[in-house]
Design a protein around this motif. Structure first.
Motif, short mmCIF file in Angstrom:
data_model
loop_
_atom_site.label_atom_id
_atom_site.label_comp_id
_atom_site.label_asym_id
_atom_site.label_seq_id
_atom_site.Cartn_x
_atom_site.Cartn_y
_atom_site.Cartn_z
N TYR A 112 41.67 36.33 39.92
CA TYR A 112 40.74 37.42 40.21
C TYR A 112 39.45 37.16 39.44
CZ TYR A 112 44.23 40.60 42.31
OH TYR A 112 45.16 41.20 43.13
N PHE A 171 40.42 36.21 35.73
CA PHE A 171 41.78 36.56 35.30
C PHE A 171 42.79 35.84 36.18
CE2 PHE A 171 41.01 39.89 32.26
CZ PHE A 171 39.77 40.39 32.61
N GLN A 213 35.88 39.18 37.91
CA GLN A 213 35.25 40.47 37.59
C GLN A 213 33.81 40.22 37.18
OE1 GLN A 213 36.61 42.55 34.04
NE2 GLN A 213 36.31 44.53 35.04
N GLU A 240 33.98 37.30 34.39
CA GLU A 240 35.26 37.10 33.72
C GLU A 240 36.31 36.81 34.79
OE1 GLU A 240 36.22 40.02 30.75
OE2 GLU A 240 37.56 38.58 29.78
N LEU A 300 51.72 43.05 38.72
CA LEU A 300 51.12 41.78 38.37
C LEU A 300 51.10 41.66 36.84
CD1 LEU A 300 48.04 41.54 40.77
CD2 LEU A 300 50.34 40.64 41.08
N PHE A 325 48.99 39.87 34.01
CA PHE A 325 47.67 39.24 33.87
C PHE A 325 47.56 38.45 32.58
CE2 PHE A 325 45.11 40.95 37.29
CZ PHE A 325 45.82 42.06 37.69
N GLY A 326 46.75 37.39 32.63
CA GLY A 326 46.30 36.75 31.41
C GLY A 326 45.19 37.57 30.79
N LYS A 327 44.75 37.16 29.61
CA LYS A 327 43.75 37.94 28.88
C LYS A 327 42.32 37.70 29.37
CE LYS A 327 46.09 38.85 24.49
NZ LYS A 327 47.36 39.10 25.06
N LEU A 376 37.89 44.25 39.65
CA LEU A 376 38.36 42.89 39.93
C LEU A 376 38.42 42.67 41.43
CD1 LEU A 376 39.46 43.42 36.99
CD2 LEU A 376 41.32 41.87 37.58
#
Lengths: 114, 114
Positions: A36, A90, A38, A88, A102, A104-106, A44
């Protein structure tokens, strides 16, 4: 349980340079994978997703990602970035037949400089 | 196009106030989610709802509650806002039982508690 690691929190690059944003996941079962994006002060939006089949997935805005099962990775690439790609990014996973959430990573903040 | 809308883009509230964040989706999705997003921490799931009047706690439900009286609307409630709830709040929705469980996001509400 699944987890996602985005190896770089910030990636600065110059305009027209190639970029790779790294994502590794941990799961004992097969997964679906997502990237994703953002943009500043927005929600997102989906860039691309891997479900099955071909390991190279093409997304919007010239991005692509490669699924590597042996390395449990799903790295995002673009051969030539633009200022407008500053955002950003993700990485996320879900599990077939799983909880429908889901993980998510940071996130990785990509900054494209002129 | 899927549309997820959030009632406010920016909100400023005082400590101790009761705060309502509203989310509406127009795609007849069964699943709805509330996340908070903080720098360096990525997205963290607060609550999840898979049907009207049904809810499930996420990873960080403390200090929050939710309400889902209609399928298209999912509200996040801060019973007594505190400064550590200053954050970006993101709503998302998805179809129930439809892999890969791709989520569609709203634009976010940036909440400041003073």
């Amino acid at each position: 349980a699944q987890s996602v690691t985005q190896l770089d929190s910030q990636v600065p690059v110059f305009e027209e340079a190639p970029v790779e944003l790294r994502c590794n996941y941990s799961s004992s079962v097969s997964v679906y994978l997502f990237w994703y994006v953002q943009y500043p002060n927005q929600g997102l939006q989906l860039l691309l997703k891997y479900l099955s089949g071909s390991t190279l997935v093409k997304g919007i805005n010239g991005f692509e990602a490669e699924f590597n099962k042996s390395q449990t990775s799903f790295h995002l690439r673009k051969p030539s970035v633009h200022i407008s790609d500053t955002a950003e990014y993700f990485c996320a996973v879900s599990v077939p037949g799983g909880s429908e959430k889901l993980v998510f990573g940071k996130g990785t903040k990509l900054t494209v400089n002129p | 196009d899927v549309k997820v809308t959030q009632s406010s883009r920016y909100l400023v509230k005082r400590t101790g106030e009761k705060v309502f964040l509203e989310c509406v989706q127009d795609m007849d999705h069964e699943n709805m989610f509330w996340y908070r997003q903080d720098p360096g921490l990525g997205l963290r799931l607060i609550y999840f709802s898979y049907d009207v009047k049904m809810k499930e706690k996420g990873d960080i439900p403390e200090g929050y509650s939710v309400s889902r009286e209609k399928k298209e609307r999912f509200s996040l409630i801060l019973e007594s806002a505190s400064t550590n709830q200053t954050s970006m709040y993101l709503c998302a929705s998805s179809f129930y039982g439809r892999a890969p469980y791709e989520q569609y996001f709203g634009p976010g509400t940036r909440l400041t508690v003073t």
